[in-house]
Design a protein around this motif. Structure first.
Motif, PDB file in Angstrom:
ATOM      1  N   UNK A 141      12.776   9.916  40.356  1.00  0.00           N
ATOM      2  CA  UNK A 141      14.231   9.777  40.440  1.00  0.00           C
ATOM      3  C   UNK A 141      14.636   8.769  39.372  1.00  0.00           C
ATOM      4  N   UNK A 142      15.482   9.192  38.455  1.00  0.00           N
ATOM      5  CA  UNK A 142      15.910   8.280  37.403  1.00  0.00           C
ATOM      6  C   UNK A 142      17.272   7.687  37.772  1.00  0.00           C
ATOM      7  N   UNK A 143      17.849   6.937  36.868  1.00  0.00           N
ATOM      8  CA  UNK A 143      19.100   6.240  37.161  1.00  0.00           C
ATOM      9  C   UNK A 143      20.222   7.197  37.588  1.00  0.00           C
ATOM     10  N   UNK A 200      27.939   4.020  36.388  1.00  0.00           N
ATOM     11  CA  UNK A 200      28.093   4.302  34.963  1.00  0.00           C
ATOM     12  C   UNK A 200      27.177   5.380  34.423  1.00  0.00           C
ATOM     13  N   UNK A 201      26.273   5.894  35.242  1.00  0.00           N
ATOM     14  CA  UNK A 201      25.376   6.954  34.762  1.00  0.00           C
ATOM     15  C   UNK A 201      26.151   8.263  34.660  1.00  0.00           C
ATOM     16  N   UNK A 202      25.866   9.052  33.637  1.00  0.00           N
ATOM     17  CA  UNK A 202      26.577  10.316  33.469  1.00  0.00           C
ATOM     18  C   UNK A 202      25.605  11.500  33.537  1.00  0.00           C
ATOM     19  N   UNK A 203      25.988  12.543  34.253  1.00  0.00           N
ATOM     20  CA  UNK A 203      25.138  13.736  34.351  1.00  0.00           C
ATOM     21  C   UNK A 203      25.200  14.552  33.067  1.00  0.00           C
ATOM     22  N   UNK A 204      24.084  15.200  32.715  1.00  0.00           N
ATOM     23  CA  UNK A 204      24.059  16.123  31.579  1.00  0.00           C
ATOM     24  C   UNK A 204      23.478  17.441  32.077  1.00  0.00           C
ATOM     25  N   UNK A 205      24.210  18.509  31.877  1.00  0.00           N
ATOM     26  CA  UNK A 205      23.809  19.825  32.391  1.00  0.00           C
ATOM     27  C   UNK A 205      22.519  20.315  31.748  1.00  0.00           C
ATOM     28  N   UNK A 206      21.599  20.803  32.586  1.00  0.00           N
ATOM     29  CA  UNK A 206      20.347  21.407  32.127  1.00  0.00           C
ATOM     30  C   UNK A 206      20.596  22.898  31.871  1.00  0.00           C
ATOM     31  N   UNK A 207      20.563  23.295  30.620  1.00  0.00           N
ATOM     32  CA  UNK A 207      20.934  24.680  30.288  1.00  0.00           C
ATOM     33  C   UNK A 207      20.016  25.704  30.956  1.00  0.00           C
ATOM     34  N   UNK A 208      18.771  25.304  31.153  1.00  0.00           N
ATOM     35  CA  UNK A 208      17.799  26.233  31.746  1.00  0.00           C
ATOM     36  C   UNK A 208      18.275  26.735  33.119  1.00  0.00           C
ATOM     37  N   UNK A 209      18.934  25.868  33.880  1.00  0.00           N
ATOM     38  CA  UNK A 209      19.423  26.271  35.203  1.00  0.00           C
ATOM     39  C   UNK A 209      20.500  27.350  35.067  1.00  0.00           C
ATOM     40  N   UNK A 210      21.339  27.219  34.047  1.00  0.00           N
ATOM     41  CA  UNK A 210      22.388  28.227  33.821  1.00  0.00           C
ATOM     42  C   UNK A 210      21.740  29.558  33.438  1.00  0.00           C
ATOM     43  N   UNK A 211      20.753  29.474  32.556  1.00  0.00           N
ATOM     44  CA  UNK A 211      20.071  30.701  32.125  1.00  0.00           C
ATOM     45  C   UNK A 211      19.459  31.424  33.338  1.00  0.00           C
ATOM     46  N   UNK A 212      18.856  30.657  34.247  1.00  0.00           N
ATOM     47  CA  UNK A 212      18.235  31.262  35.427  1.00  0.00           C
ATOM     48  C   UNK A 212      19.286  31.891  36.348  1.00  0.00           C
TER      49      UNK A 212
END
Ligand code: ADP
Ligand code: MG
Length: 480
Positions: A37-39, A46-58
């Motif tokens: 588990x990261x920050x 202040x942490x911001x999420x970044x979308x994992x494209x692989x999940x969209x592809x799946x």
């Protein structure tokens, strides 16, 4: 009064991405608590999420596999609620603009008929962490390794009509996601979990009855039992003059019973709103078509191919393609043997029997596909007979080596030398003079039985090694 059940499933499929849906932390199962588990997953300020494209592809792969509409613009929303295993205070999900909507899949009913089940939507979301109630005396531990694991939630229309139909639907979903390789489908590790919505109504009535929702059921067997039990509970209530309350229930596998978890009055208001930290996902037709062009063969296509390419029956092909691993195993073996029916019989018979007895998946078989193929080749080319082949398989299962080694070591080579077989047959005829006399006087039916008996004697005399077809031919010839 005749009752009819109405069932809709919400299935959570854990996507097989390497990292989480909005962070770079790993998703591997079974690591020490809170080591993955990261920050972002810990919801540090202040942490911001970044979308994992692989999940969209799946998600798109799944949508295409069920003939769904793929939204070229989908939006992430915050679903707000408080729970210790959700440090952000909200789960990121998709409400009004899911990535996938309106698909369908076919299930096979017990009477062999097909039924199409409509899928309302499939949306992307993140999993929560886990509360560990049993590990610490008087306290609860929180493990956030699972927080942020990508999930695809697949929601069906309320079109299932029995516990069995619900299981058939779930199995079909399972085979699609594992064929696509977008999930390992391991239900014992929570890779596929199911919320079962159940109501009953008098047969013929159009309006739905009040439904309950059984949360988080995690095996095919439990889904069937939980739904069946809930249908009966609701019918009993109504027939006893009471009403079904709309509520969420929990299934307890130990008691094989459900109990209330929360009722509608206490239902959450999730105050959904678009997540301002995440941009909408925008994809175009070229992106979708690129994924479509790389879709692997799906269960139904494989079934049709197994029938046409290998000449297998619908039934055999259906059993073989029920799991991708089994279908692959069969194909590797049959390419070596060159006899699809023989290979299918052994995969579905002798091999499946041993796997079942040992609760093993075919991917864990101690006898690999190449090994079975080489063994069956020896049966096919008449080096050994069927009885010996079973013995060789047993030895291979126990790790005694490859088929040819075992055949050699145990001296199981079939005797196909005409002279040797004639000598054995002569001996059998001499030792069974009474049967030979009976044979001369007997009618066709009786003769058949006597021949079988004498063939049996000859095979026994050869210590199981004589070629049965040859023995039979030589016997018939001598007797006539
Ligand atoms: P919610 O948003 O409250 O979870 P949905 O309308 O999205 O409710 O439905 C959730 C699931 O419940 C769907 O799978 C749907 O098919 C099923 N469902 C809805 N109404 C009924 C009903 N009366 N009986 C059984 N299942 C139902
Ligand atoms: Mg629901």
């Amino acid at each position: 009064m005749e009752w009819e059940a109405v069932i809709g499933l919400e299935v959570h499929v854990q996507l097989a991405t390497k990292s989480k849906i909005f962070s770079g932390a790993a998703t591997t199962f079974g690591a020490e608590p809170n080591t993955q588990a990261c920050a972002v997953d810990l919801a540090m300020p202040g942490m911001l999420p970044v979308m994992n494209e692989e999940a969209v592809r799946m998600a798109v792969m799944f949508g295409l596999a069920i003939g769904a509409e793929i939204n070229t613009r989908s939006v992430f929303d915050r679903k707000n609620y408080f729970y210790p295993d959700l440090p952000k205070g909200y789960q990121i999900s998709q409400l009004d603009h899911p990535t996938v909507k309106q698909g369908k899949l076919d299930i096979q009913l017990e009477n062999g008929e097909k039924k199409t089940i409509n899928i309302t939507r499939a949306h992307l979301e993140e999993d929560a962490g886990k509360s560990l109630h049993e590990d610490f005396h008087g306290m609860t531990g929180i493990d956030l390794n699972r927080a942020g694991t990508p999930l695809l939630e697949i929601v069906s229309e309320p079109e299932l009509r029995s516990a069995k139909e619900a299981v058939a639907y779930l199995k079909k979903l399972h085979s699609i996601v594992t064929y696509l390789g977008i999930s390992d489908g391991d239900m014992s590790q929570g890779s596929m979990r199911c919320d079962c919505n159940v109501s009953v109504r008098p047969k013929g009535q159009k309006e739905f009855g009040v439904r309950t929702e059984i949360k988080n059921v995690n095996s095919f067997r439990f889904v069937e039992k939980a739904i069946q039990g809930e249908i009966e509970r609701q019918i009993d209530l109504i027939e006893g003059g009471l009403k079904v309350e709309q509520e969420t229930r929990l299934y307890d596998a130990d008691d094989d019973d459900t109990r209330p978890m929360r009722s509608k009055e206490f239902a959450n208001d999730y105050r959904y709103f678009p997540d301002p930290d995440l941009l909408p996902i925008e994809i175009d037709d070229a992106y979708i078509e690129a994924i479509r062009s790389k879709l692997p063969e799906l269960p139904e296509q494989k079934l049709a191919r197994f029938c046409s390419e290998y000449g297998l029956s619908d039934y055999d092909a259906g059993v073989l393609v029920s799991s991708r691993a089994q279908a692959d195993y069969f194909e590797v073996a049959t390419r070596i043997v060159g006899d699809a029916k023989l290979t299918a019989n052994w995969v579905m018979g002798e091999l499946a029997k041993r796997l079942n007895q040992n609760s093993l998946d075919i991917s864990q078989s101690p006898v690999p596909a190449e090994g079975l193929g080489k063994l069956l080749l020896r049966l096919k080319d008449n080096t050994i007979n069927g009885k010996a082949a079973k013995d060789v398989l047993e030895a291979m299962w126990n790790g005694e080596g490859e088929a040819d080694e075992i055949i050699e070591k145990k001296g199981l080579k079939q005797v196909s030398d005409t002279g040797a077989i004639e000598a054995i047959v002569d001996e059998v005829l001499a030792n069974n003079a009474a049967q030979v006399e009976q044979y001369k006087a007997a009618d066709e039916a009786k003769r058949g039985k006597l021949i079988s008996f004498l063939v049996g004697q000859a095979i026994k005399a050869s210590k199981g090694k004589a070629n049965p077809q040859q023995v039979k031919a030589i016997l018939a010839q001598k007797l006539s």
